[in-house]
Design a protein around this motif. Structure first.
Motif, PDB file in Angstrom:
ATOM      1  N   GLN A  40      39.503  38.061  34.201  1.00 20.63           N
ATOM      2  CA  GLN A  40      38.249  38.754  33.884  1.00 20.63           C
ATOM      3  C   GLN A  40      37.703  39.530  35.065  1.00 20.63           C
ATOM      4  O   GLN A  40      36.831  40.370  34.896  1.00 20.63           O
ATOM      5  CB  GLN A  40      37.179  37.752  33.428  1.00 20.63           C
ATOM      6  N   ALA A  42      37.833  42.387  37.807  1.00 21.28           N
ATOM      7  CA  ALA A  42      38.387  43.737  37.672  1.00 21.28           C
ATOM      8  C   ALA A  42      38.204  44.528  38.969  1.00 21.28           C
ATOM      9  O   ALA A  42      37.263  45.319  39.092  1.00 21.28           O
ATOM     10  CB  ALA A  42      37.716  44.453  36.501  1.00 21.28           C
ATOM     11  N   SER A  59      43.259  44.094  36.093  1.00 16.18           N
ATOM     12  CA  SER A  59      42.883  42.716  35.822  1.00 16.18           C
ATOM     13  C   SER A  59      43.244  41.871  37.042  1.00 16.18           C
ATOM     14  O   SER A  59      44.319  42.038  37.617  1.00 16.18           O
ATOM     15  CB  SER A  59      43.631  42.211  34.585  1.00 16.18           C
ATOM     16  N   LEU A 113      42.579  43.976  30.593  1.00  8.08           N
ATOM     17  CA  LEU A 113      41.139  43.723  30.651  1.00  8.08           C
ATOM     18  C   LEU A 113      40.546  43.546  29.251  1.00  8.08           C
ATOM     19  O   LEU A 113      39.523  42.888  29.089  1.00  8.08           O
ATOM     20  CB  LEU A 113      40.437  44.849  31.403  1.00  8.08           C
ATOM     21  N   ILE A 119      34.043  41.970  31.572  1.00  9.01           N
ATOM     22  CA  ILE A 119      34.786  41.876  32.825  1.00  9.01           C
ATOM     23  C   ILE A 119      33.790  41.975  33.979  1.00  9.01           C
ATOM     24  O   ILE A 119      32.644  42.407  33.780  1.00  9.01           O
ATOM     25  CB  ILE A 119      35.880  42.954  32.929  1.00  9.01           C
TER      26      ILE A 119
END
Length: 148
Positions: A40, A42, A59, A113, A119
């Motif tokens: 999660q 990013a 990711s 993602l 995210i």
């Protein structure tokens, strides 16, 4: 209010700006701090080929990205990570704080993602993190390529 918050509020985006006392320096550290999966997170990275630059949002659990394949798909000679001085000069933000939105560079985005409703990534300041949907990150970037 920071520049990224203003950018998102002008667009009536759904997001949260999360503040923390210390810098978060890795996907693992971010995942532990926020109690989320590493995927999660990013990170927003800056790539370059000659005088061309791209924003790449990946990711946090991806591992290495095949820059050779990516450079072929983008039609450029070779890609490499921009150095910290280039990142700051091109984006206006320091490495580790590059925001997920509001950067006027063509964007490469990781499809992984989309496994998550939200995210977590850069918000322009080292002690802030942006929580936002991957669809909104895509919507407010000029996505030119995907990492599968």
């Amino acid at each position: 209010m920071n520049r990224i918050t203003s950018f998102l509020e002008e667009r009536q985006a759904s997001f949260e700006l999360l503040t923390h006392e210390r810098h978060i320096r890795s996907a693992k550290e971010g995942a532990e701090y926020f109690g989320i999966e590493p995927g999660q997170t990013a990170p927003a990275l800056v790539l370059r080929s000659g005088e061309q630059y791209w924003l790449m949002i990946v990711s946090g659990d991806r591992g290495r990205v095949d820059l050779e394949d990516l450079s072929k798909r983008l039609g450029c000679p070779s890609l490499k990570m921009a150095n910290p001085q280039e990142v700051e000069r091109i984006t206006g933000f320091a490495v580790g704080a590059v925001p997920l939105v509001g950067i006027s560079l063509p964007c490469i985005m990781d499809r992984r993602l989309y496994r998550y409703p939200h995210i977590y990534g850069g918000a322009g300041e080292p002690t802030s993190t942006l929580k936002i949907s991957p669809a909104d990150v895509e919507k407010w970037n000029q996505v030119v390529a995907w990492i599968e």
